[in-house]
Design a protein around this motif. Structure first.
Motif, short mmCIF file in Angstrom:
data_model
loop_
_atom_site.label_atom_id
_atom_site.label_comp_id
_atom_site.label_asym_id
_atom_site.label_seq_id
_atom_site.Cartn_x
_atom_site.Cartn_y
_atom_site.Cartn_z
N GLN A 191 24.21 44.52 59.67
CA GLN A 191 25.11 44.51 60.72
C GLN A 191 25.06 43.17 61.62
O GLN A 191 26.09 43.10 62.32
N VAL A 192 24.27 42.38 61.18
CA VAL A 192 24.18 41.04 61.77
C VAL A 192 25.66 40.37 61.71
O VAL A 192 26.10 39.89 62.83
N PRO A 193 26.44 40.15 60.64
CA PRO A 193 27.75 39.63 60.58
C PRO A 193 28.55 40.26 61.54
O PRO A 193 29.48 39.42 62.18
N GLY A 194 28.86 41.54 61.44
CA GLY A 194 29.62 42.24 62.39
C GLY A 194 29.38 42.16 63.79
O GLY A 194 30.06 42.31 64.73
N LEU A 195 28.19 41.98 64.22
CA LEU A 195 27.72 41.69 65.63
C LEU A 195 27.52 40.33 66.02
O LEU A 195 27.21 39.95 67.07
N SER A 196 27.81 39.21 65.16
CA SER A 196 27.62 38.15 65.45
C SER A 196 28.19 37.51 66.55
O SER A 196 27.53 36.53 67.31
N LEU A 197 29.50 37.79 66.73
CA LEU A 197 30.29 37.06 67.81
C LEU A 197 29.60 37.76 69.14
O LEU A 197 29.62 37.01 70.04
N ALA A 198 29.38 39.03 69.13
CA ALA A 198 28.93 39.60 70.51
C ALA A 198 27.57 38.99 70.73
O ALA A 198 27.09 38.60 71.98
N LEU A 199 26.65 38.84 69.77
CA LEU A 199 25.44 38.22 69.87
C LEU A 199 25.52 36.75 70.42
O LEU A 199 24.63 36.28 71.19
N MET A 200 26.28 35.90 69.85
CA MET A 200 26.77 34.70 70.37
C MET A 200 27.01 34.58 71.62
O MET A 200 26.46 33.90 72.48
N ALA A 201 27.88 35.49 72.24
CA ALA A 201 28.25 35.64 73.66
C ALA A 201 27.10 35.96 74.65
O ALA A 201 27.02 35.21 75.68
N LEU A 202 26.21 36.75 73.98
CA LEU A 202 24.86 37.08 74.74
C LEU A 202 24.17 35.87 74.68
O LEU A 202 23.46 35.50 75.73
N LEU A 203 24.07 34.92 73.46
CA LEU A 203 23.27 33.75 73.45
C LEU A 203 23.70 32.74 74.72
O LEU A 203 23.00 32.29 75.29
N PHE A 204 25.06 32.55 74.54
CA PHE A 204 25.67 31.68 75.71
C PHE A 204 25.13 32.14 77.00
O PHE A 204 24.64 31.39 77.80
N ALA A 205 25.28 33.45 77.38
CA ALA A 205 25.06 33.81 78.65
C ALA A 205 23.48 33.74 79.01
O ALA A 205 23.05 33.30 80.19
N LEU A 206 22.67 34.31 77.74
CA LEU A 206 21.03 34.25 78.25
C LEU A 206 20.68 32.50 78.37
O LEU A 206 20.06 32.46 79.09
N ALA A 207 21.07 31.85 77.55
CA ALA A 207 20.78 30.43 77.62
C ALA A 207 21.04 29.67 78.87
O ALA A 207 20.71 28.91 79.45
N ALA A 208 22.53 30.13 79.41
CA ALA A 208 23.06 29.60 80.57
C ALA A 208 21.98 30.08 81.92
O ALA A 208 21.96 29.31 82.54
N ASN A 209 21.67 31.33 81.84
CA ASN A 209 20.94 31.82 82.67
C ASN A 209 19.62 31.24 82.91
O ASN A 209 18.96 30.86 83.81
N ILE A 210 18.98 31.09 81.67
CA ILE A 210 17.71 30.38 81.47
C ILE A 210 17.65 29.03 81.86
O ILE A 210 17.09 28.55 82.80
N GLY A 211 18.56 28.37 81.44
CA GLY A 211 18.81 27.04 81.74
C GLY A 211 19.10 26.46 83.05
O GLY A 211 18.49 25.77 83.96
N VAL A 212 20.19 27.31 83.71
CA VAL A 212 20.34 26.88 85.13
C VAL A 212 19.42 27.42 86.02
O VAL A 212 18.98 26.90 87.12
N GLY A 213 18.81 28.68 85.77
CA GLY A 213 17.72 29.33 86.50
C GLY A 213 16.49 28.31 86.64
O GLY A 213 15.78 28.04 87.67
N THR A 214 16.27 27.61 85.49
CA THR A 214 15.23 26.68 85.47
C THR A 214 15.51 25.47 86.43
O THR A 214 14.60 25.01 86.92
N MET A 215 16.73 25.13 86.25
CA MET A 215 16.97 23.99 86.93
C MET A 215 16.85 24.16 88.55
O MET A 215 16.16 23.58 89.11
N VAL A 216 17.41 25.51 89.07
CA VAL A 216 17.59 25.76 90.44
C VAL A 216 15.90 26.17 90.81
O VAL A 216 15.50 25.62 92.01
#
Length: 765
Positions: A407-432
């Motif tokens: 199922q990973v290929p079928g969910l890959s785009l959604a998981l990429m979107a989740l990766l974007f959101a999580l990484a942005a939250n962690i990165g910006v949260g760490t900065m702030v």
């Protein structure tokens, strides 16, 4: 995207409007390195035929507001936005008349303030500014016989000698409306990046939705093709349908973006004022530019998201669409190339972060980092799941992990979107959070005096100092002057006192820095100046024409958008600069602060804002800090929510395709309820694995923000701290989002009738 563009457009319009006051964006000016032009220089130039107009401006605090007072000579130039509408009698604004013009919101905010000129509403004046005759401004600012600059309204006489007529004055090129915008470009670029990130994550939702729609339309497409409808016409009709829906959704997005921008605008204005000293109006206007851009982005994004589905329709033979697996994802074919491209982009991001400089390089590194991690994510998840196959005994779990890998290929785009959101939250949260931790410690060191007092004039400052000498343990003058040559700089003069040695943080220092500072001919500079001018302790630095000193230390100065230097107070007073002598730090026992503050208010009639205790000042600074990053927090939540929707649409798409894969397992004994539970577990497991990948990506993102972008944008570098407990909270939120996204498809699976399951076998037969 629309909300961010609305905010950016409003900010830039405010900058242009502020720059247009008095026409300073159009005229060159004559200034003095000290920041003060003597009135006799203006008189000499006017008598020699120079078309100059005097301007006097300064800061003032009234009614809890910071105001910029602008005084002009109404006989030399017109009042912009005031006298052009015919509503003002020129006699009202001649010298001697106590009248000022301000924006409607400024007039409303200053209602009841008694020690101001009579206020007249004018829509041509930006908020926070008072425009008046120069004589009125002199009295209000307590400045006699000095000007800020002389605007040169047209070409001066050819035979005139500036040096002979007005010694010390120098030319200054016209300010451009974009000057403030250039200063704040980093902030607006950051907002745009957040908006684009949310928009990109949203594309995954559209992609999943289109995939679901085409999967549901398999019978329709098959029937229409069999009846003779040309393939090209089908594709055109599908494309038109998508564009029409994108137009409707884009219009709703513009409306919601306008609402979002209105909610975030006060916090954006506080951020711009706090970090950059740039004023932004608090009202939001509907501007055609960002509305049209929003519709264009919606249509373009929908086209990109639907391109893959349309391409599959175009390439698919007539009867292939009758098979459920016709819409199976083809990601496995390109997984190897995706992994190679991802590794290359990550290497490129690391190289840019370590060796490149500037905002453009910093944001390019962020883009390469996120895109590289996203491309590498399916390969990483497939490898992790492959390692888990067989770790837990039993055929059920073996099938579960094998099916998860499938199922990973079928969910890959959604998981990429989740990766974007999580990484942005962690990165910006760490900065702030790193910024806040550093900022709190910095406040504790910098605001060491128990009480801070500001007089209303230099004369009152002298009386205050004498009165405080007998009532406080120490009175520390906080006197300053501004210079513009060779660069804008605020110079503070301080006395030699243990308060500074014990509390003032120095990032870099020469040996015995404080002793050498007290001896004179030396200076401390803030980190912004050191980075901008490329100087370090031990080097020479010019504070103003004819005043060169040796740098003995560099100090942190978070939140200050400008350059700053500290010298010994006698050195500052010995220079021909306009020194403001109104502010003092007062050292006194904490239990005596309240009584001394009350005595100051009663003896001198000062306002509450002129006498501030240490605790109140720190609390106020932290409130401003938290409000500054409220916009970032809101955009983080929005991006994470959009990522959750991306998972939902992907699961909905796959649920319609997975029935043939689940029916054999059901026939072997797994109940529908157990299958539904395992579907939810699969979503949570993939979310957890994606989160594990997002943590190092987010930390790398934070490092780039702190060491590259923050330095280029603000001129200071912050130490990086990590906050694992915040990550656990984010993991919990992501898991909840995954559960909510999986519940719908899982519930549908649990309620699917056995008859529907059995039809799969009959269709296969």
């Amino acid at each position: 995207w629309s909300g961010v563009q609305a905010i950016n457009a409003e900010a830039r319009a405010s900058y242009d409007r502020a720059a247009s006051v008095v026409g300073q964006e159009r005229f060159p000016a004559l200034i003095h390195p000290t920041g003060r032009v003597e009135t006799r220089s203006f008189v000499a130039l006017r008598r020699a035929g120079w078309p100059v107009a005097p301007v006097l401006d300064g800061a003032l605090r009234r009614g809890g507001q910071k105001l910029k007072v602008i005084g002009i000579d109404v006989l030399s130039m017109r009042l912009p936005g005031v006298d052009g509408d015919g509503s003002v009698n020129p006699a009202e604004i001649l010298p001697g008349d106590d009248l000022a013009f301000a924006a409607p919101e400024t007039v409303a905010a200053l209602a009841g303030v008694s020690d101001l000129p009579a206020l007249r509403v004018s829509d041509g004046i930006p908020p926070g500014r008072l425009l008046m005759d120069i004589a009125v401004a002199e009295r209000l600012l307590d400045l006699d016989g000095v000007l800020t600059r002389l605007l040169v309204l047209s070409a001066p006489p050819d035979d005139a000698s500036l040096e002979a007529l007005a010694p010390g004055l120098i030319w200054q090129a016209p300010d451009q409306p974009s000057d403030i915008a250039q200063l704040t470009d980093s902030f607006h670029l950051n907002l745009t990046a957040f908006g684009f990130l949310a928009f990109t994550v949203g594309l995954f939702i559209v992609h999943g939705t289109v995939g679901l729609a085409f999967e549901q339309r398999r019978p329709v497409i098959r029937t229409l093709r069999a009846l003779g409808v040309p393939l090209g016409r089908l594709i055109v009709l599908f494309a038109v349908e998508i564009l029409v829906l994108a137009g409707i959704a884009g219009g709703l997005g513009i409306v919601l973006g306008y609402v979002l921008a209105g909610l975030l605008l006060p916090d954006v204005a506080a951020t711009l004022a706090g970090l950059y000293g740039a004023e932004m109006e608090g009202t939001l206007s509907f501007r055609r530019s960002w509305a049209v851009a929003g519709l264009g982005m919606a249509s373009t994004g929908a086209g990109i998201a639907a391109a893959d589905a349309l391409w599959k329709v175009a390439r698919m033979p007539l009867l292939v669409s009758a098979r459920p697996q016709a819409w199976a994802m083809r990601a496995k074919r390109v997984a190897r190339w995706q992994g190679i491209a991802g590794l290359a982009l990550l290497g490129f991001a690391l190289g840019l972060a370590m060796f490149a400089e500037g905002l453009a390089s910093g944001f390019a590194a962020l883009a390469a980092l996120l895109l590289g991690a996203a491309l590498l994510l399916p390969t990483v998840l497939s490898f992790v799941v492959k390692c888990l196959i067989g770790l837990r005994p039993g055929p059920v779990w073996h099938w579960f992990w094998a099916d998860t890998r499938q199922q990973v290929p079928g969910l890959s785009l959604a998981l990429m979107a989740l990766l974007f959101a999580l990484a942005a939250n962690i990165g910006v949260g760490t900065m702030v959070s790193s910024f806040r931790l550093t900022f709190v410690g910095w406040l504790d060191q910098r605001f060491a005096s128990e009480l801070y007092v500001r007089a209303r004039s230099d004369a009152e400052g002298a009386r205050l100092q004498g009165w405080l000498e007998d009532r406080a343990d120490a009175v520390l003058p906080i006197w300053s002057a501004r210079t513009t040559i060779p660069q804008p700089l605020e110079i503070f003069g301080i006395v030699d006192h243990p308060t500074y040695r014990e509390n003032w943080p120095l990032l870099h220092a020469a040996p015995h820095a404080w002793d050498r500072l007290a001896m004179g001919d030396t200076a401390l500079i803030n980190e912004q100046t050191a980075r901008a001018r490329g100087v370090a302790p031990g080097q020479k630095f010019m504070l103003s024409p004819g005043w060169q000193v040796e740098i003995v230390g560099v100090y942190s100065d978070y939140g200050n958008p400008g350059g700053q230097a500290i010298v010994a107070l006698p050195d500052l007073l010995a220079r021909p600069l306009a020194v403001e002598t109104r502010r003092f730090g007062v050292r006194i026992a904490p239990d005596r602060v309240a009584s001394l503050r009350a005595a100051l208010l009663g003896e001198f009639g000062l306002t509450e804002g002129n006498v501030v205790d240490q605790a109140s000042l720190k609390a106020f600074s932290l409130r401003i800090f938290d409000r500054t990053f409220a916009v970032t927090a809101a955009l983080n939540v929005l991006t994470l929510s959009v990522a959750g929707l991306a998972i939902l649409t992907s699961l909905l798409t796959l649920s319609a395709m997975r029935l043939p894969q689940l029916v054999p397992v059901w026939a072997l004994g797994l109940t529908r309820r157990r299958l539904a539970q395992m579907e939810v577990m699969r979503a949570v497991a993939l979310t957890a694995f994606t989160f594990a990948v997002a943590v190092p990506v987010g930390l790398m993102l934070a490092w780039i923000l702190l060491t590259v972008i923050n330095v280029a944008a603000f001129g200071w570098r912050l130490p990086m701290s990590v906050f694992p407990l915040d990550w656990l909270g984010l993991l919990a939120l992501a898991s909840i989002a995954a559960v909510l996204a999986a519940l719908g498809p899982a519930r549908r699976l649990a309620r699917t009738s056995p008859t529907q399951f059995l039809k799969v076998f009959s269709d296969a037969g």
